[in-house]
Design an enzyme around this catalytic site. Structure first.
Site, PDB file in Angstrom:
ATOM      1  N   ASN A 419       0.836  -1.190   0.000  1.00  0.00           N
ATOM      2  CA  ASN A 419       0.000   0.000   0.000  1.00  0.00           C
ATOM      3  C   ASN A 419       0.876   1.247   0.000  1.00  0.00           C
ATOM      4  OD1 ASN A 419      -2.648   1.501   0.567  1.00  0.00           O
ATOM      5  ND2 ASN A 419      -1.401   2.147   2.303  1.00  0.00           N
ATOM      6  N   GLU A 420       0.614   2.146  -0.933  1.00  0.00           N
ATOM      7  CA  GLU A 420       1.318   3.430  -1.001  1.00  0.00           C
ATOM      8  C   GLU A 420       2.835   3.244  -0.977  1.00  0.00           C
ATOM      9  OE1 GLU A 420      -0.387   5.944   2.039  1.00  0.00           O
ATOM     10  OE2 GLU A 420      -2.358   5.903   1.105  1.00  0.00           O
ATOM     11  N   ASN A 421       3.300   2.309  -1.792  1.00  0.00           N
ATOM     12  CA  ASN A 421       4.736   2.028  -1.847  1.00  0.00           C
ATOM     13  C   ASN A 421       5.516   3.052  -2.656  1.00  0.00           C
ATOM     14  OD1 ASN A 421       3.249  -0.985  -2.000  1.00  0.00           O
ATOM     15  ND2 ASN A 421       4.721  -0.694  -0.358  1.00  0.00           N
TER      16      ASN A 421
END
Length: 815
Positions: A419-421
């Site tokens: 997530n949201e890397n």
């Protein structure tokens, strides 16, 4: 010595007395010890002056239960110790005694007396510790017979200290909690048992032919060579439909037990979550071990450039998100709490949930199976970038554990890889190619472990081609753009990926805050700038105009935003689905300036299960049981000019509704989902400013009639700047007093649009019920429509409540 089972030892309810939750008789200290000897020394040495001082607790327990939302401190990140004494009576000859952790954060060490048995890293997956030998060794000591009188001292060190080489990142928008915050079980198993059953239920798209393949991994420390197995398959009503019995050679690793053909299986779906039971009995010598698993037959498909299909038919995924967080306990939610939360989701009409941003309790997954809620579950690789070998090994280990531990759940349709890397910050280096390489490794590992399910990530555009399904960042009407741009922006993003699913949308709302003109902020927002969240958008200060910064954070605005999104989703036949972020308000260390400090307030319910108005907007679109809800149950006073017409909105799924104000009918309206707002169920009415106005709706769906009623005052007096605080007790029951502060101007008129900060305090015998992370359970909070509420446990004594706000004299109220 740690016996690492690789996966959790799957434990069923069939064990009866062989599996016990260790909830009671624990002591806890929130600090480190000089060593485990300090945990057992008071018993051995008999020293009444032993320090530090321990407190009695029950499990599950999170040592950030209250400080996560304390407005004045950083939440505690460090070690804590738990201790208890066990009575160990294993009924099996040569059996094993195990501790089964359903989750503990974030690093854990286990000790029997002064012997370290083993450790675990990772706050969200399950794990099992074999304490058989350590118990046997301690039982031979003099301390066992004398000081501990036949009890086994168990000490556990839990540690959530900041560590850049661990996931999740401390930059994440949620607390990285510490403690034994899920259930801990004492388990007895015979000499031969099972580590894991992998039950693969397959069915063709037509639903006519099913196959159920049963594989097992044995737990066999004593290296037994043979066993008898008995496998039974029970249909959803408990009737046996298949059986297999045979002798097997016990091998290392996973081995197939049998594959069954199931004709015309009863399919699993959100409307009919049919579950079959797999029961495996393993017998070696005189001891038998029984394990049961629930499985479901369903066929899933994310159509390329198209919708989601379940059992050959389109299913619009109507979803939300869940964080493991609750008022007063933080991550340590009990099973009744979890059940209540999941049922509230189902009653809102949810058929899909993304479990953000980590593996969650087995109880959650079991409820998703039985309630009919499809699942995206992900590992906590969330923000910060990419660490080194230790970091990457943990991510792969947690992905493996998540898939193998939750493999049998029919509810799971997606394994989330991250997530949201695209969010840097934890390391000097932020290398997109290295992140891509690692994402490919996780994607391959997921498919290797489970080829039957899809992989997905959210918000990392430079990796969007890697997983099977991609969700971009679309926050129309909150972080960027206006909500009427939602469909246009979504269609554009849909065209850019092979399979599209939109998770995370919505906006914050301060529970109890309402607005006569909620959409005013939209006039400041530039159109055509996209709807993605960008760096700094979550801040309440600086940057371009955006509703998250410039809006009023009212429930009124959020209802309009949700209403628009849901009406548009009904007109997007190519859409696989969406998931609103999140279901419940939750604590976060990165939002100290929000109206409730350290709270993400995007939920449709508060942190204590109190429903916000937006809950009913979802219900009106997503449910079929007739319902009707007048907007404004927590809005006691409306305002405007005398004789001015005001809009009253009703959220209902019924065909038609009639509104009454003070006994007068304002006519019947028919529901039309495309008639925004409130699907056409809105009326312009004139309120009486000399009395309480009674507002009633009568809605009809066929022969079914449902009603709702509220009362509101109407204020026509104008107000100036807040100048005075008035503190009053509004209720008291069962030793619980409710106290309300109102903000008045210099002429004594309530300031109904005031958003000032107020701080409550208490002196005396009572207890202020604060640090709960709710609009009525925080000692520092922004007011909602010129008022704020706090509760006090009186303890049968005398107290004085105080309230302060900058620029005004402190108000005091004796209780």
């Amino acid at each position: 010595m740690l016996l690492w089972l690789g996966l959790v030892l799957s434990i069923s309810t069939a064990f009866g007395q062989q599996r016990t939750r260790l909830n009671d008789d624990w002591e806890f200290v929130r600090q480190d010890l000089g060593g485990v000897w300090e945990a057992v020394r008071p018993v051995v040495a008999g020293n009444p002056e032993s320090v530090p001082l321990w407190q009695k607790v029950t499990l599950p327990h999170c040592f950030n239960a209250r400080d996560a939302v304390d407005p004045d401190v950083n939440y505690y990140q460090g070690p804590g110790w738990y201790r208890t004494q066990l009575t160990v009576q294993n009924p099996y000859a040569n059996g094993r005694t195990l501790l089964h952790f359903e989750g503990a954060g974030q690093k854990t060490e286990v000790y029997i007396y002064t012997t370290k048995v083993g450790s675990h890293v990772g706050g969200y997956d399950e794990w099992t510790m074999d304490i058989t030998q350590a118990v046997a060794d301690f039982q031979k000591t003099e301390a066992y017979k004398t000081q501990f009188k036949g009890k086994i001292p168990l000490s556990i060190r839990s540690d959530n200290s900041r560590d850049l080489e661990m996931i999740p990142s401390d930059l994440s928008d949620f607390n990285v909690y510490g403690g034994i915050y899920r259930y801990l079980n004492l388990v007895y198993v015979p000499a031969l048992s099972l580590e894991r059953i992998a039950a693969k239920a397959e069915v063709d798209k037509a639903g006519k032919q099913g196959q159920l393949t049963i594989k097992a991994t044995f737990f066999n420390p004593n290296q037994l060579a043979k066993a008898e197995i008995n496998v039974r398959i029970l249909d959803p009503k408990g009737k046996q439909v298949e059986r297999y019995q045979a002798g097997v050679a016990v091998k290392a690793g996973e081995q197939e037990l049998h594959a069954f053909r199931v004709k015309k299986p009863q399919l699993w779906s959100p409307d009919k979550p049919n579950l079959y039971t797999v029961q495996v009995t393993v017998k070696a010598g005189s001891d038998a071990y029984v394990q049961t698993e629930k499985v479901g037959f369903r066929h899933i498909e994310f159509v390329e450039k198209g919708p989601f299909m379940l059992n050959g038919k389109r299913l619009l995924l109507r979803g939300t998100h869940r964080h493991e967080d609750h008022a007063g306990v933080a991550a340590a939610m009990t099973e009744p709490m979890i059940r209540q939360e999941m049922r509230m989701m189902k009653e809102m009409g949810v058929n899909f949930i993304r479990l953000g941003h980590y593996q969650q309790s087995r109880i959650v997954l079991q409820l998703c199976d039985s309630l009919g809620i499809t699942v995206w579950e992900e590992i906590p690789w969330c923000r910060g970038g990419l660490g080194g070998e230790v970091y990457q090994s943990q991510a792969k280990r947690m992905l493996t554990n998540m898939i193998e531990q939750h493999y049998n759940h029919p509810a799971v349709i997606i394994w989330g890889l991250g997530n949201e890397n695209d969010w840097p910050g934890d390391f000097p280096e932020f290398d997109k190619e290295k992140i891509r390489t690692f994402m490919k490794e996780l994607n391959a590992l997921s498919h290797q472990l489970d080829a039957s399910r899809y992989t997905a990530i959210r918000r990392c555009d430079f990796c969007k081609d890697i997983p099977d399904v991609y969700s971009p960042s679309i926050w129309a009407g909150w972080y960027r753009g206006i909500y009427t741009e939602y469909k246009e922006v979504t269609e554009k993003e849909f065209q850019g990926v092979k399979r599209f699913l939109h998770v995370e949308w919505g906006g914050d709302s301060h529970a109890g805050r309402h607005s006569e003109n909620p959409d005013n902020a939209l006039a400041k927002i530039s159109r055509g700038q996209g709807a993605d969240e960008r760096s700094g958008d979550a801040s309440l200060f600086g940057g371009s105009a955006r509703v998250s910064k410039d809006g009023d954070w009212s429930e009124s605005y959020l209802c309009n935003l949700v209403d628009w999104h849901l009406k548009e989703q009904e007109t997007m036949p190519w859409l696989s689905g969406t998931a609103y972020w999140p279901f419940k308000d939750f604590s976060t260390p990165v939002r100290p300036d929000n109206p409730i400090p350290y709270m993400n307030q995007k939920g449709v319910i508060e942190r204590d299960f109190t429903k916000k108005e937006a809950y009913y907007v979802f219900q009106s679109y997503w449910t079929t049981t007739p319902m009707a809800h007048i907007y404004g149950h927590s809005w006691p006073v409306r305002w405007g000019e005398a004789g001015e017409q005001k809009m009253v909105k009703v959220y209902s799924n019924c065909e038609q509704a009639e509104l009454f104000v003070n006994g007068r009918s304002y006519g019947v309206k028919k529901r039309n989902s495309q008639d925004f707002p409130a699907a056409g169920l809105r009326w312009l009415v004139t309120f009486d400013n000399s009395r309480e106005n009674t507002i009633k709706v009568v809605a009809r769906q066929g022969k079914t009639v449902v009603q709702d009623e509220i009362q509101q005052r109407y204020q026509t007096d104008k107000w100036g700047k807040p100048a005075k605080l008035i503190l009053e007790k509004t209720a008291e029951q069962n030793g619980l007093a409710t106290v309300q502060v109102k903000l008045l101007d210099a002429h004594g008129v309530q300031c109904l649009d005031a958003v000032n900060w107020v701080s409550f305090s208490l002196s005396g015998d009572g207890q202020l019920l604060d640090d709960l992370g709710t609009s009525s359970g925080s000692r520092k909070v922004q007011v909602y429509n010129g008022r704020a509420v706090i509760r006090v446990k009186t303890n049968g004594g005398k107290s004085v409540v105080g309230v302060q706000s900058e620029g005004m004299a402190t108000a005091l109220l004796p209780l």
